[in-house]
Design a protein around this motif. Structure first.
Motif, PDB file in Angstrom:
ATOM      1  N   ASN A 325     -19.313   7.211  10.967  1.00 28.35           N
ATOM      2  CA  ASN A 325     -20.308   6.535  10.133  1.00 28.35           C
ATOM      3  C   ASN A 325     -20.093   5.027  10.246  1.00 28.35           C
ATOM      4  O   ASN A 325     -19.195   4.476   9.602  1.00 28.35           O
ATOM      5  N   PRO A 326     -20.888   4.338  11.047  1.00 25.88           N
ATOM      6  CA  PRO A 326     -20.692   2.891  11.232  1.00 25.88           C
ATOM      7  C   PRO A 326     -20.893   2.078   9.957  1.00 25.88           C
ATOM      8  O   PRO A 326     -20.504   0.906   9.917  1.00 25.88           O
ATOM      9  N   HIS A 327     -21.500   2.672   8.932  1.00 26.79           N
ATOM     10  CA  HIS A 327     -21.777   1.921   7.695  1.00 26.79           C
ATOM     11  C   HIS A 327     -20.579   1.895   6.751  1.00 26.79           C
ATOM     12  O   HIS A 327     -20.624   1.194   5.737  1.00 26.79           O
ATOM     13  N   ILE A 328     -19.532   2.653   7.020  1.00 28.50           N
ATOM     14  CA  ILE A 328     -18.329   2.613   6.177  1.00 28.50           C
ATOM     15  C   ILE A 328     -17.576   1.316   6.452  1.00 28.50           C
ATOM     16  O   ILE A 328     -17.268   0.991   7.600  1.00 28.50           O
ATOM     17  N   SER A 329     -17.290   0.570   5.397  1.00 23.65           N
ATOM     18  CA  SER A 329     -16.518  -0.671   5.540  1.00 23.65           C
ATOM     19  C   SER A 329     -15.039  -0.335   5.690  1.00 23.65           C
ATOM     20  O   SER A 329     -14.492   0.428   4.891  1.00 23.65           O
ATOM     21  N   VAL A 330     -14.419  -0.905   6.706  1.00 24.21           N
ATOM     22  CA  VAL A 330     -12.991  -0.715   6.949  1.00 24.21           C
ATOM     23  C   VAL A 330     -12.298  -2.047   6.709  1.00 24.21           C
ATOM     24  O   VAL A 330     -12.626  -3.052   7.349  1.00 24.21           O
ATOM     25  N   ILE A 331     -11.341  -2.053   5.782  1.00 26.90           N
ATOM     26  CA  ILE A 331     -10.704  -3.297   5.326  1.00 26.90           C
ATOM     27  C   ILE A 331      -9.199  -3.172   5.479  1.00 26.90           C
ATOM     28  O   ILE A 331      -8.609  -2.137   5.134  1.00 26.90           O
ATOM     29  N   GLY A 332      -8.566  -4.195   5.991  1.00 28.23           N
ATOM     30  CA  GLY A 332      -7.117  -4.250   6.111  1.00 28.23           C
ATOM     31  C   GLY A 332      -6.525  -5.229   5.118  1.00 28.23           C
ATOM     32  O   GLY A 332      -7.151  -6.235   4.766  1.00 28.23           O
ATOM     33  N   VAL A 333      -5.314  -4.947   4.659  1.00 23.13           N
ATOM     34  CA  VAL A 333      -4.632  -5.798   3.671  1.00 23.13           C
ATOM     35  C   VAL A 333      -3.234  -6.113   4.187  1.00 23.13           C
ATOM     36  O   VAL A 333      -2.500  -5.204   4.591  1.00 23.13           O
ATOM     37  N   GLU A 334      -2.864  -7.376   4.153  1.00 22.78           N
ATOM     38  CA  GLU A 334      -1.524  -7.784   4.554  1.00 22.78           C
ATOM     39  C   GLU A 334      -0.956  -8.773   3.550  1.00 22.78           C
ATOM     40  O   GLU A 334      -1.652  -9.239   2.646  1.00 22.78           O
ATOM     41  N   SER A 335       0.312  -9.085   3.714  1.00 22.37           N
ATOM     42  CA  SER A 335       1.000  -9.969   2.778  1.00 22.37           C
ATOM     43  C   SER A 335       0.595 -11.422   3.011  1.00 22.37           C
ATOM     44  O   SER A 335       0.451 -11.864   4.154  1.00 22.37           O
ATOM     45  N   GLU A 336       0.426 -12.137   1.908  1.00 21.47           N
ATOM     46  CA  GLU A 336       0.098 -13.557   1.988  1.00 21.47           C
ATOM     47  C   GLU A 336       1.244 -14.361   2.602  1.00 21.47           C
ATOM     48  O   GLU A 336       1.023 -15.397   3.233  1.00 21.47           O
ATOM     49  N   SER A 337       2.470 -13.867   2.445  1.00 19.71           N
ATOM     50  CA  SER A 337       3.627 -14.575   2.994  1.00 19.71           C
ATOM     51  C   SER A 337       3.731 -14.422   4.509  1.00 19.71           C
ATOM     52  O   SER A 337       4.297 -15.288   5.180  1.00 19.71           O
ATOM     53  N   TYR A 338       3.211 -13.324   5.057  1.00 24.12           N
ATOM     54  CA  TYR A 338       3.310 -13.046   6.493  1.00 24.12           C
ATOM     55  C   TYR A 338       1.960 -12.569   7.019  1.00 24.12           C
ATOM     56  O   TYR A 338       1.781 -11.397   7.344  1.00 24.12           O
ATOM     57  N   PRO A 339       0.990 -13.466   7.128  1.00 20.97           N
ATOM     58  CA  PRO A 339      -0.355 -13.070   7.599  1.00 20.97           C
ATOM     59  C   PRO A 339      -0.394 -12.922   9.120  1.00 20.97           C
ATOM     60  O   PRO A 339      -1.141 -13.602   9.818  1.00 20.97           O
ATOM     61  N   VAL A 340       0.411 -12.007   9.636  1.00 21.28           N
ATOM     62  CA  VAL A 340       0.567 -11.854  11.081  1.00 21.28           C
ATOM     63  C   VAL A 340      -0.744 -11.436  11.735  1.00 21.28           C
ATOM     64  O   VAL A 340      -1.143 -11.976  12.774  1.00 21.28           O
ATOM     65  N   LEU A 341      -1.436 -10.451  11.153  1.00 24.52           N
ATOM     66  CA  LEU A 341      -2.653  -9.944  11.766  1.00 24.52           C
ATOM     67  C   LEU A 341      -3.745 -10.997  11.789  1.00 24.52           C
ATOM     68  O   LEU A 341      -4.441 -11.160  12.808  1.00 24.52           O
ATOM     69  N   LEU A 381     -13.655  -3.361  15.230  1.00 24.90           N
ATOM     70  CA  LEU A 381     -14.103  -2.339  14.291  1.00 24.90           C
ATOM     71  C   LEU A 381     -13.822  -2.656  12.827  1.00 24.90           C
ATOM     72  O   LEU A 381     -14.472  -2.083  11.955  1.00 24.90           O
ATOM     73  N   VAL A 382     -12.849  -3.494  12.528  1.00 24.95           N
ATOM     74  CA  VAL A 382     -12.474  -3.767  11.134  1.00 24.95           C
ATOM     75  C   VAL A 382     -13.379  -4.846  10.568  1.00 24.95           C
ATOM     76  O   VAL A 382     -13.592  -5.896  11.183  1.00 24.95           O
ATOM     77  N   ASP A 383     -13.923  -4.599   9.382  1.00 24.75           N
ATOM     78  CA  ASP A 383     -14.886  -5.520   8.786  1.00 24.75           C
ATOM     79  C   ASP A 383     -14.233  -6.726   8.138  1.00 24.75           C
ATOM     80  O   ASP A 383     -14.814  -7.814   8.132  1.00 24.75           O
ATOM     81  N   LYS A 384     -13.021  -6.525   7.602  1.00 27.29           N
ATOM     82  CA  LYS A 384     -12.435  -7.612   6.822  1.00 27.29           C
ATOM     83  C   LYS A 384     -10.927  -7.423   6.723  1.00 27.29           C
ATOM     84  O   LYS A 384     -10.443  -6.289   6.660  1.00 27.29           O
ATOM     85  N   VAL A 385     -10.180  -8.515   6.734  1.00 31.30           N
ATOM     86  CA  VAL A 385      -8.736  -8.493   6.508  1.00 31.30           C
ATOM     87  C   VAL A 385      -8.431  -9.507   5.407  1.00 31.30           C
ATOM     88  O   VAL A 385      -8.792 -10.682   5.524  1.00 31.30           O
ATOM     89  N   VAL A 386      -7.808  -9.045   4.325  1.00 29.00           N
ATOM     90  CA  VAL A 386      -7.468  -9.917   3.204  1.00 29.00           C
ATOM     91  C   VAL A 386      -5.954  -9.924   3.018  1.00 29.00           C
ATOM     92  O   VAL A 386      -5.246  -9.057   3.536  1.00 29.00           O
ATOM     93  N   SER A 387      -5.470 -10.892   2.280  1.00 27.24           N
ATOM     94  CA  SER A 387      -4.035 -11.006   2.011  1.00 27.24           C
ATOM     95  C   SER A 387      -3.794 -11.005   0.508  1.00 27.24           C
ATOM     96  O   SER A 387      -4.641 -11.441  -0.275  1.00 27.24           O
ATOM     97  N   VAL A 388      -2.626 -10.513   0.113  1.00 25.25           N
ATOM     98  CA  VAL A 388      -2.252 -10.433  -1.305  1.00 25.25           C
ATOM     99  C   VAL A 388      -0.870 -11.031  -1.492  1.00 25.25           C
ATOM    100  O   VAL A 388      -0.077 -11.137  -0.548  1.00 25.25           O
ATOM    101  N   ARG A 389      -0.570 -11.419  -2.711  1.00 23.86           N
ATOM    102  CA  ARG A 389       0.725 -12.008  -3.033  1.00 23.86           C
ATOM    103  C   ARG A 389       1.772 -10.924  -3.266  1.00 23.86           C
ATOM    104  O   ARG A 389       1.447  -9.754  -3.473  1.00 23.86           O
ATOM    105  N   GLU A 390       3.011 -11.348  -3.260  1.00 22.41           N
ATOM    106  CA  GLU A 390       4.098 -10.412  -3.554  1.00 22.41           C
ATOM    107  C   GLU A 390       3.983  -9.874  -4.975  1.00 22.41           C
ATOM    108  O   GLU A 390       4.280  -8.706  -5.237  1.00 22.41           O
ATOM    109  N   GLU A 391       3.525 -10.720  -5.922  1.00 21.26           N
ATOM    110  CA  GLU A 391       3.343 -10.275  -7.301  1.00 21.26           C
ATOM    111  C   GLU A 391       2.291  -9.164  -7.387  1.00 21.26           C
ATOM    112  O   GLU A 391       2.440  -8.214  -8.166  1.00 21.26           O
ATOM    113  N   ASP A 392       1.237  -9.270  -6.594  1.00 20.46           N
ATOM    114  CA  ASP A 392       0.197  -8.238  -6.596  1.00 20.46           C
ATOM    115  C   ASP A 392       0.743  -6.906  -6.088  1.00 20.46           C
ATOM    116  O   ASP A 392       0.382  -5.833  -6.599  1.00 20.46           O
ATOM    117  N   ILE A 393       1.607  -6.952  -5.087  1.00 17.46           N
ATOM    118  CA  ILE A 393       2.202  -5.718  -4.544  1.00 17.46           C
ATOM    119  C   ILE A 393       3.079  -5.056  -5.584  1.00 17.46           C
ATOM    120  O   ILE A 393       3.058  -3.827  -5.757  1.00 17.46           O
TER     121      ILE A 393
END
Length: 538
Positions: A325-341, A381-393
Motif C-alpha cells: 500500500n503506497p499510501h501508508i506513511s513510513v517514518i523512522g526515528v533516531e536519537s537527537e544526539s546521534y542523527p546518523v541516518l 521509500l521512507v516518508d520522514k525521519v525525525v529525531s528525539v531527545r534522550e529524555e523522550d526515550i
C-alpha cells in the motif's frame, strides 16, 4: 482423498513458484483438494478433457490480492463417496492423464527504481553482499522460510491511544526468544548459507543483540558459532551467548579489537565472519515485520520504526509496506544526539563513525550507517525521519513499563518516543503501528533509567527548607507531606554547615507524587507554610 487425487494435489502444489508458496499452510488444502477432485469427476472414460483446465487458471490470473492462498470464491465441496470407484490400480495402469500447472501472479518487479549502487567497503563484512534493492518476492520467500523458527509477535491496541489522541498499535518484537527483531534477518541469513559453510561454522563479535541471535539460531540449525567478546562487554550478554550455544572467547578491551580478532580467526580456521550488514538476504528477513503488520492491522495510516545507523528494519519493512500500500506513511526515528541516518541521507553516503559516550544505553541506535542498500531503500521509500531527545526515550520506556508491562531498552522505546513527545502531530486521529523492536535492557541500567524517567515525569522531586531545631518542628513538616499525600523517599538533616541563623536545621527531602498536577499542589502547600523552600530543578 484417495491416492490418485493426492497425486494430482501434490503434483500441482510442487509446481507453484516460491512467491506463491511463502504462506504454505492449511489454508491451501481445501482449494487444491477440491480442484483435484473436480478433475476426476469430469473425466470421461477415465480421460480428462483439456478444456476443463482454464476454469482454475482464470481464477489465478485475475488481478486481485491473494490472502493466505484463497483466490476468489472457494469452489464447492465434492462428496468423496462419488470417487470411491476410482482406485489406485487405474493410475498404475496408465489410464489417467495428469496436468502440470504453474500459478500465474503479478510480474516480479524491483521495488521502485534502483539508484546507482554505492560500493560497499570491503572491510565492513566478510559475507559477499548482493548490492541490489530487495524485491517484495524476496520478503515473501523469507517469511515462508523462517515461519517455523521465529515468533509471529502480536500487534496489539495500546491503552496509550486515548491519552495521545490516535489509535496506537504496538508490534511487540521484543517477545522474540532473544528479545530482538534481528532474529528474523539472522535466521534467514543462516538458512541461506551453503551447506559446506554451515558445517564449518560462523564467528561473531559478542557485543550486540545480533550476536545473541546468531548464537541462538546457529545452535538450532546446528551451525557452529564462535563468539569473541571484549573484556569490557556486559557480563550478562556474554553469558547469554554461551547459554544459547556459542563457544565464547575473550579478547581485547573494546568492540573493535574483538572484531579484528574475530576476522583473524575466521581467516585462519575457515569460519565465516558475520556482522550486521545490509545484504538482500538480511534485509528480506527483517522486512517480514512489515508483512505481518499489514496483515494484523487493517487500514493502517502510518508505521513508525526505530532508525539510527542500523536502519535495516526500517528499510526492509518499508519495502514490504510500500509495495502492499503506497499510501501508508513510513517514518523512522533516531536519537537527537546521534542523527546518523539523517546525516547519511543528506550526504548521499554512509556517515563516518561518531563517538558515542553512552553506547550501553543507546545500543545499536547510535551505531554507524552500515551500508548503501538500506540507505538507498530508506531514501526512496521512507516518508520522514525525525529525531528525539534522550529524555523522550526515557519517558517512553516508563510509559511502556506502566501501560504495557513491557521492559524495553532505548532501541525498543525510541519509535514510540516520537509520538509521546509530539514530534508527529500529523498523525492525530490516525491509525498508527509502532515497532517495539528490542527488550535487552541491562539490569544495572534498569534502576537508573526508571529513577531518571520518574524525575523527568515530575513524579519524583526534591526540595530543601530551613526549620527551627526544636522538638515538634520536624513532625509538623511530615504532617504537611502526609496531608498532601506525598510519599517520602528520603529525608536528611544538616546542622553543622548551615549558613542561616543559629539553632536551625536544613532539611533536604525527596518525595514521590502522582503526577505533575500533584507536584504543583505540594509545592504550593509547602511555600505557604515555609516561604524559604527551594526546589531542586531537574
Amino acid at each position: 482423498m484417495n491416492f490418485a487425487a493426492q497425486f494430482i494435489y501434490f503434483r500441482v502444489l510442487r509446481n507453484r513458484s516460491p512467491r506463491d508458496r511463502y504462506r504454505e499452510d492449511e489454508d491451501y488444502d481445501p482449494f487444491w483438494q477440491s480442484y483435484a477432485e473436480q478433475l476426476f469427476l469430469k473425466k470421461d472414460d477415465n480421460k480428462i478433457k483439456k478444456q476443463d483446465m482454464p476454469a482454475i487458471c482464470d481464477h489465478c490470473c485475475k488481478d486481485m490480492p491473494v490472502r493466505n492462498g484463497l483466490i476468489g470464491q472457494k469452489p464447492p465441496s465434492i462428496n468423496p463417496e462419488r470417487l470411491k470407484d476410482f482406485g489406485e490400480e487405474d493410475y498404475l495402469n496408465g489410464d489417467v492423464k495428469t496436468w502440470e500447472m504453474k500459478i500465474v501472479s503479478q510480474n516480479e518487479e524491483l521495488l521502485r527504481d534502483a539508484l546507482p549502487c554505492i560500493p560497499q567497503p570491503s572491510s565492513r563484512t566478510s559475507l559477499a553482499s548482493c548490492n541490489k534493492l530487495i524485491r517484495f518476492e524476496d520478503i515473501r520467500a523469507a517469511a515462508f522460510k523462517i515461519q517455523s523458527g521465529i515468533q509471529k509477535t502480536p500487534c496489539m491496541y495500546s491503552r496509550l491511544s486515548k491519552q495521545y489522541g490516535m489509535d496506537i498499535y504496538l508490534k511487540k518484537e521484543f517477545l522474540q526468544y532473544t528479545g530482538s527483531v534481528k532474529e528474523r534477518g539472522v535466521l534467514y541469513l543462516l538458512m541461506s548459507l551453503p551447506q559446506e559453510q554451515q558445517r564449518r561454522g560462523v564467528i561473531v563479535a559478542a557485543d550486540s543483540t545480533f550476536s545473541l541471535a546468531v548464537a541462538h539460531h546457529g545452535s538450532a540449525l546446528r551451525v557452529p558459532v564462535l563468539a569473541v567478546a571484549p573484556a569490557g562487554a556486559p557480563a550478562g550478554r556474554a553469558r547469554l551467548c554461551r547459554e544459547y550455544g556459542a563457544a565464547l572467547v575473550t579478547h581485547g578491551a573494546s568492540g573493535k579489537e574483538a572484531q579484528l580478532h574475530a576476522r583473524r580467526l575466521a581467516r585462519e580456521r575457515g569460519y565465516l565472519y558475520l556482522e550486521e550488514e545490509d545484504s538482500a538476504v538480511y534485509l528480506s528477513g527483517l522486512g517480514t515485520v512489515g508483512l505481518e503488520m499489514y496483515e494484523q492491522v487493517p487500514k493502517l495510516d502510518a508505521v513508525v520504526f526505530p532508525a539510527g545507523g542500523h536502519c535495516g528494519l526500517l528499510a526492509g519493512s518499508a519495502a514490504a509496506l510500500k509495495h502492499l500500500n503506497p499510501h501508508i506513511s513510513v517514518i523512522g526515528v533516531e536519537s537527537e544526539s546521534y542523527p546518523v541516518l539523517q546525516q547519511s541521507l543528506k550526504a548521499g553516503h554512509p556517515a563516518e563513525d561518531q563517538a558515542c559516550n553512552n553506547h550501553h544505553f543507546y545500543g545499536d541506535v547510535s551505531g554507524v550507517c552500515f551500508g548503501s542498500n538500506s540507505l538507498q531503500l530508506t531514501g526512496k521509500l521512507v516518508d520522514k525521519v525525525v529525531s528525539v531527545r534522550e529524555e523522550d526515550i526515557l519517558i517512553s520506556m516508563l510509559r511502556l513499563l506502566e501501560y504495557e508491562r513491557a521492559t524495553v531498552d532505548a532501541e525498543g522505546a525510541i519509535a514510540l518516543a516520537a509520538l509521546l513527545a509530539g514530534k508527529l502531530p500529523e498523525l492525530k486521529g490516525k491509525r498508527v503501528a509502532v515497532v517495539i523492536c528490542s527488550g535487552n535492557l541491562e539490569l544495572h541500567l534498569l534502576q537508573q533509567c526508571i529513577a531518571r524517567a520518574l524525575t523527568l515525569d515530575n513524579r519524583v522531586c526534591r526540595f530543601s527548607l530551613v526549620i527551627s531545631d526544636c522538638p515538634g518542628d520536624m513532625s509538623k513538616l511530615l504532617d504537611v507531606l502526609a496531608r498532601e499525600e506525598a510519599r517520602v523517599l528520603d529525608i536528611k538533616q544538616e546542622r553543622t554547615f548551615v549558613t542561616s541563623e543559629l539553632f536551625t536545621v536544613e532539611v533536604i527531602c525527596t518525595v514521590e507524587t502522582r503526577d505533575k498536577v500533584h507536584t504543583a499542589q505540594l509545592r504550593s502547600a509547602l511555600l505557604e507554610r515555609y516561604p524559604t523552600t527551594a526546589w531542586t530543578e531537574r
